[in-house]
Design a protein around this motif. Sequence first.
Motif, PDB file in Angstrom:
ATOM      1  N   MET A   1      23.431   2.247 -59.101  1.00 57.40           N
ATOM      2  CA  MET A   1      22.108   2.337 -59.729  1.00 57.40           C
ATOM      3  C   MET A   1      22.239   1.999 -61.210  1.00 57.40           C
ATOM      4  O   MET A   1      23.007   2.618 -61.943  1.00 57.40           O
ATOM      5  N   ASP A   2      21.488   0.985 -61.670  1.00 62.24           N
ATOM      6  CA  ASP A   2      21.479   0.626 -63.079  1.00 62.24           C
ATOM      7  C   ASP A   2      20.649   1.640 -63.849  1.00 62.24           C
ATOM      8  O   ASP A   2      19.503   1.939 -63.496  1.00 62.24           O
ATOM      9  N   THR A   3      21.224   2.161 -64.932  1.00 64.44           N
ATOM     10  CA  THR A   3      20.522   3.174 -65.716  1.00 64.44           C
ATOM     11  C   THR A   3      20.632   2.844 -67.191  1.00 64.44           C
ATOM     12  O   THR A   3      21.513   2.114 -67.626  1.00 64.44           O
ATOM     13  N   THR A   4      19.710   3.386 -67.952  1.00 63.91           N
ATOM     14  CA  THR A   4      19.748   3.263 -69.395  1.00 63.91           C
ATOM     15  C   THR A   4      19.699   4.651 -70.004  1.00 63.91           C
ATOM     16  O   THR A   4      19.315   5.620 -69.350  1.00 63.91           O
ATOM     17  N   GLU A   5      20.072   4.756 -71.270  1.00 65.48           N
ATOM     18  CA  GLU A   5      20.002   6.058 -71.918  1.00 65.48           C
ATOM     19  C   GLU A   5      18.547   6.455 -72.124  1.00 65.48           C
ATOM     20  O   GLU A   5      17.645   5.607 -72.156  1.00 65.48           O
ATOM     21  N   THR A   6      18.332   7.746 -72.234  1.00 65.40           N
ATOM     22  CA  THR A   6      16.976   8.241 -72.457  1.00 65.40           C
ATOM     23  C   THR A   6      16.988   9.261 -73.581  1.00 65.40           C
ATOM     24  O   THR A   6      17.954  10.031 -73.722  1.00 65.40           O
ATOM     25  N   ALA A   7      15.946   9.241 -74.399  1.00 67.07           N
ATOM     26  CA  ALA A   7      15.787  10.248 -75.443  1.00 67.07           C
ATOM     27  C   ALA A   7      15.172  11.487 -74.823  1.00 67.07           C
ATOM     28  O   ALA A   7      14.116  11.427 -74.194  1.00 67.07           O
ATOM     29  N   VAL A   8      15.854  12.620 -74.984  1.00 67.59           N
ATOM     30  CA  VAL A   8      15.423  13.880 -74.389  1.00 67.59           C
ATOM     31  C   VAL A   8      15.141  14.874 -75.503  1.00 67.59           C
ATOM     32  O   VAL A   8      15.922  15.018 -76.443  1.00 67.59           O
ATOM     33  N   GLY A   9      14.021  15.573 -75.378  1.00 70.14           N
ATOM     34  CA  GLY A   9      13.677  16.611 -76.344  1.00 70.14           C
ATOM     35  C   GLY A   9      13.805  17.990 -75.733  1.00 70.14           C
ATOM     36  O   GLY A   9      13.250  18.255 -74.662  1.00 70.14           O
ATOM     37  N   LEU A  10      14.554  18.870 -76.386  1.00 71.47           N
ATOM     38  CA  LEU A  10      14.646  20.271 -75.985  1.00 71.47           C
ATOM     39  C   LEU A  10      13.677  21.063 -76.836  1.00 71.47           C
ATOM     40  O   LEU A  10      13.867  21.201 -78.055  1.00 71.47           O
ATOM     41  N   PHE A  36       7.514  12.460 -81.669  1.00 73.08           N
ATOM     42  CA  PHE A  36       8.715  11.751 -81.213  1.00 73.08           C
ATOM     43  C   PHE A  36       8.314  10.773 -80.106  1.00 73.08           C
ATOM     44  O   PHE A  36       8.552  11.030 -78.922  1.00 73.08           O
ATOM     45  N   PRO A  37       7.712   9.648 -80.452  1.00 76.33           N
ATOM     46  CA  PRO A  37       7.201   8.729 -79.426  1.00 76.33           C
ATOM     47  C   PRO A  37       8.290   8.105 -78.561  1.00 76.33           C
ATOM     48  O   PRO A  37       7.988   7.539 -77.505  1.00 76.33           O
ATOM     49  N   GLU A  38       9.548   8.207 -78.994  1.00 74.80           N
ATOM     50  CA  GLU A  38      10.645   7.631 -78.226  1.00 74.80           C
ATOM     51  C   GLU A  38      11.064   8.495 -77.044  1.00 74.80           C
ATOM     52  O   GLU A  38      11.876   8.074 -76.201  1.00 74.80           O
ATOM     53  N   LEU A  39      10.508   9.712 -76.930  1.00 70.77           N
ATOM     54  CA  LEU A  39      10.949  10.636 -75.896  1.00 70.77           C
ATOM     55  C   LEU A  39      10.663  10.109 -74.494  1.00 70.77           C
ATOM     56  O   LEU A  39       9.565   9.645 -74.200  1.00 70.77           O
ATOM     57  N   GLY A  40      11.684  10.220 -73.631  1.00 76.24           N
ATOM     58  CA  GLY A  40      11.499   9.919 -72.223  1.00 76.24           C
ATOM     59  C   GLY A  40      11.415  11.169 -71.382  1.00 76.24           C
ATOM     60  O   GLY A  40      10.991  11.120 -70.228  1.00 76.24           O
ATOM     61  N   MET A  41      11.833  12.310 -71.954  1.00 75.75           N
ATOM     62  CA  MET A  41      11.826  13.579 -71.228  1.00 75.75           C
ATOM     63  C   MET A  41      11.706  14.719 -72.228  1.00 75.75           C
ATOM     64  O   MET A  41      12.292  14.669 -73.315  1.00 75.75           O
ATOM     65  N   ILE A  42      10.950  15.762 -71.862  1.00 77.83           N
ATOM     66  CA  ILE A  42      10.859  16.986 -72.655  1.00 77.83           C
ATOM     67  C   ILE A  42      11.177  18.159 -71.733  1.00 77.83           C
ATOM     68  O   ILE A  42      10.698  18.228 -70.598  1.00 77.83           O
ATOM     69  N   ILE A  43      11.983  19.092 -72.251  1.00 77.77           N
ATOM     70  CA  ILE A  43      12.420  20.247 -71.468  1.00 77.77           C
ATOM     71  C   ILE A  43      12.036  21.523 -72.210  1.00 77.77           C
ATOM     72  O   ILE A  43      12.303  21.662 -73.414  1.00 77.77           O
ATOM     73  N   TYR A  44      11.437  22.481 -71.490  1.00 74.53           N
ATOM     74  CA  TYR A  44      11.041  23.771 -72.050  1.00 74.53           C
ATOM     75  C   TYR A  44      11.885  24.890 -71.429  1.00 74.53           C
ATOM     76  O   TYR A  44      12.508  24.697 -70.382  1.00 74.53           O
ATOM     77  N   PRO A  45      11.881  26.080 -72.033  1.00 76.93           N
ATOM     78  CA  PRO A  45      12.743  27.169 -71.556  1.00 76.93           C
ATOM     79  C   PRO A  45      12.268  27.802 -70.248  1.00 76.93           C
ATOM     80  O   PRO A  45      11.152  27.583 -69.771  1.00 76.93           O
ATOM     81  N   GLU A  46      13.139  28.610 -69.701  1.00 77.80           N
ATOM     82  CA  GLU A  46      12.873  29.389 -68.485  1.00 77.80           C
ATOM     83  C   GLU A  46      11.632  30.261 -68.665  1.00 77.80           C
ATOM     84  O   GLU A  46      11.441  30.903 -69.705  1.00 77.80           O
ATOM     85  N   LEU A  47      10.775  30.280 -67.624  1.00 79.83           N
ATOM     86  CA  LEU A  47       9.574  31.116 -67.580  1.00 79.83           C
ATOM     87  C   LEU A  47       8.708  30.975 -68.827  1.00 79.83           C
ATOM     88  O   LEU A  47       8.053  31.927 -69.267  1.00 79.83           O
ATOM     89  N   HIS A  48       8.684  29.764 -69.385  1.00 84.66           N
ATOM     90  CA  HIS A  48       7.895  29.521 -70.594  1.00 84.66           C
ATOM     91  C   HIS A  48       6.408  29.753 -70.334  1.00 84.66           C
ATOM     92  O   HIS A  48       5.693  30.296 -71.187  1.00 84.66           O
TER      93      HIS A  48
END
Length: 293
Positions: A1-10, A36-48
């Motif tokens: 699978m061809d993949t590229t890097e992704t900008a991830v926001g925590l 952060f318009p470059e973000l491909g993914m955003i992650i939030y905490p447990e039970l947010h």
Amino acid sequence: MDTTETAVGLAQRAPLTRPDPLADFRADVAAASARFPELGMIIYPELHLHSADDLPANDRPAALREKAVRLDSEFVAEIGRIAAEHNIWLCPGSIGEIADDGSFFNTQLLFSPAGDLASTYRKMFPWRPFEPHRPGTDFVVAQTPDHGAFGLSICYDAWFPEHSRHLAWMGADAILNIVKTTSQDREQELVLARANAIVNQVYVLSVNCAGPVGRGRSIVVDPEGLILGEAGLGEDTIIVRVDPGRVERVREIGTAGTNRMWSQFACDDDPIPLPLYGGTLDPKRWSPGHGIR
């Protein structure tokens, strides 16, 4: 699978405790995406989105169950619409899930940029005796079309090395460990994040809730155990780039140019019995993504 890097926001945030938290959540996702318009993914905490921290401790288990929803609920569908509005992969943390048989789980969600609920994972190791949830039994690795594979993990799961090892074996390039640590052991969890990254040669992204409820200090570790970013105690957003190609290179040349754990066995080595698990460590099956990709 061809993949590229992704900008991830925590997104290290304080838990949302209002009766309807989705309005605040929508605004926060919009603000992060605009900043952060470059973000491909955003992650939030447990039970947010399903917190009961504004209640006395004895009242929280019942309150958490009362907030819980089914995965086909309008609440979950609305989160998907938020992901689609910003065309991002979105992990809103975890929610309380009521299963078809009435069981109560702590369930991590991952939505695609189209707003589809791409993957769900039920926390395998609830922090007992303090958490009221039933333990899940299935490891989950979410395959994305363009950005590699993400293993799902919730808080205390990181304390059990079998969990991260199995996600790596299933082909995870990165482990998304969402956390709600309010106790004094965040320092130890930072060590575990680095250790799990090192021994499995994967990225580990551990996003905790912010103070004053949580202990903060969200952290991102690369496949060699190097810290790419770490937050303080308050609300913050860490932006990192996750590159599946780096995982492949580290495994090929070795951590620090030396250690290649996934190449440890020769094909004619004898299987190693694992009495604790009633199984074996079989050299013929010892490789990341075996039988998966």
